[in-house]
Design an enzyme around this catalytic site. Sequence first.
Site, PDB file in Angstrom:
ATOM      1  N   CYS A 132       1.899   3.408  13.442  1.00  0.00           N
ATOM      2  CA  CYS A 132       2.444   2.635  12.320  1.00  0.00           C
ATOM      3  C   CYS A 132       1.553   2.748  11.084  1.00  0.00           C
ATOM      4  O   CYS A 132       0.620   1.958  10.900  1.00  0.00           O
ATOM      5  CB  CYS A 132       2.613   1.170  12.724  1.00  0.00           C
ATOM      6  SG  CYS A 132       3.276   0.163  11.398  1.00  0.00           S
ATOM      7  N   CYS A 135       1.528  -0.330   8.837  1.00  0.00           N
ATOM      8  CA  CYS A 135       0.687  -1.444   9.305  1.00  0.00           C
ATOM      9  C   CYS A 135      -0.799  -1.136   9.112  1.00  0.00           C
ATOM     10  O   CYS A 135      -1.564  -2.006   8.727  1.00  0.00           O
ATOM     11  CB  CYS A 135       0.896  -1.730  10.795  1.00  0.00           C
ATOM     12  SG  CYS A 135       2.589  -1.600  11.374  1.00  0.00           S
ATOM     13  N   ASP A 136      -1.199   0.104   9.413  1.00  0.00           N
ATOM     14  CA  ASP A 136      -2.629   0.384   9.564  1.00  0.00           C
ATOM     15  C   ASP A 136      -3.274   1.171   8.429  1.00  0.00           C
ATOM     16  O   ASP A 136      -4.511   1.267   8.384  1.00  0.00           O
ATOM     17  CB  ASP A 136      -2.866   1.130  10.891  1.00  0.00           C
ATOM     18  CG  ASP A 136      -2.481   0.265  12.085  1.00  0.00           C
ATOM     19  OD1 ASP A 136      -2.534  -0.973  11.938  1.00  0.00           O
ATOM     20  OD2 ASP A 136      -2.125   0.811  13.143  1.00  0.00           O
TER      21      ASP A 136
END
Length: 309
Positions: A132, A135-136
């Site tokens: 992801c 997200c990261d």
Amino acid sequence: MENYDVIIIGAGAAGLTAAIYTCRKKLKTAIITLDIGGQTMLTNHIENYPGFDLIPGPELMSKFEQQASKFGAEMIMGEVELIKKKKIGFTVELKNKETYDTKTIILAFGKTARRMNIPGEDKFFGRGVSTCATCDAPFYKEKTVAVIGGGNSALEAAELLTQFAKKVYLIHRRNEFRADEVTIEKIKKMKKIEILLNWLPEEVKGDKFVESFTIKNAKDEKTLKVDGVFVEIGYELKTDWLKSLVNLTDSGEIKIDERCRTSQAGIFAAGDVTTVPFKQTVISAGEGAKAGLESYKYIKGDTTAIDWK
Ligand code: NDP
């Protein structure tokens, strides 16, 4: 053992919307899930969800979750291993062996990110290996990362990562990408991105966190010093465990009718895990609402099933 009216498996747009609808019908509802937000979490810019000009996926999903919780949905974090049909209703068994009884089930667990299945991938998952980028990516300020894949997801992840990382290797197993031409053109012009074509992932190495990534081709092998590895190689359906319970297509999608009914009375399905065309957040939300309302009708006595023959 806890008894529910509805157990929803999966907490993406479909599952969370189903919960809003079942809770508002005062049905005792639990959502069993591995994560919250589903595929929408992976998109940073949503411009086609009505009511919002532009909203990041995680923000939209957080609103869905808050709304489902507000109406009383219980969240159980875990992975379902087995659904047993009883004389009336079902027993749902988790991998950790917890069990729950329920009158109806809504299958809404979407698709799962495909994994490379190479040494080190599992060991460093969450410690440098990610599926992801949305997200990261912010964790990789001034770092070096590798993105694996040749589709829109991989190229968009690489583009996003250039906002944080100092260098991005984009590694693809063939010599041409399958992403949209516009995106390919944009990526080719980005100075921070080094494109490596015809290379296969081989091994992720490190100590506590990822330190390097080895790739190979027919002639050669090389190890890149990287701090993160973003696996963006598509998605797969994990529905095999359901095949004795509901009808599936050859590719593993759960067959549903226009009322989100599966071939098993009392089990409904919604969103990306089903045969519904167009895998979109707004469509999953609509399908989730339908599945929630159908569960209510079923509990109230409309137990008509489809003749799948
Ligand atoms: P895709 O299936 O389109 O691409 C997966 C990529 O990963 C392919 O290039 C494939 O290689 C490669 N791959 C698969 N398995 C492996 C492996 N084991 N090792 C190395 N490489 C591997 O998946 P996406 O997630 O990119 O996209 C899914 C769908 O969502 C597509 O329809 C896409 O267009 C859409 N999408 C649209 C976006 C947008 O419109 N903004 C954004 C993101 C996705 P190969 O090419 O050789 O098969």
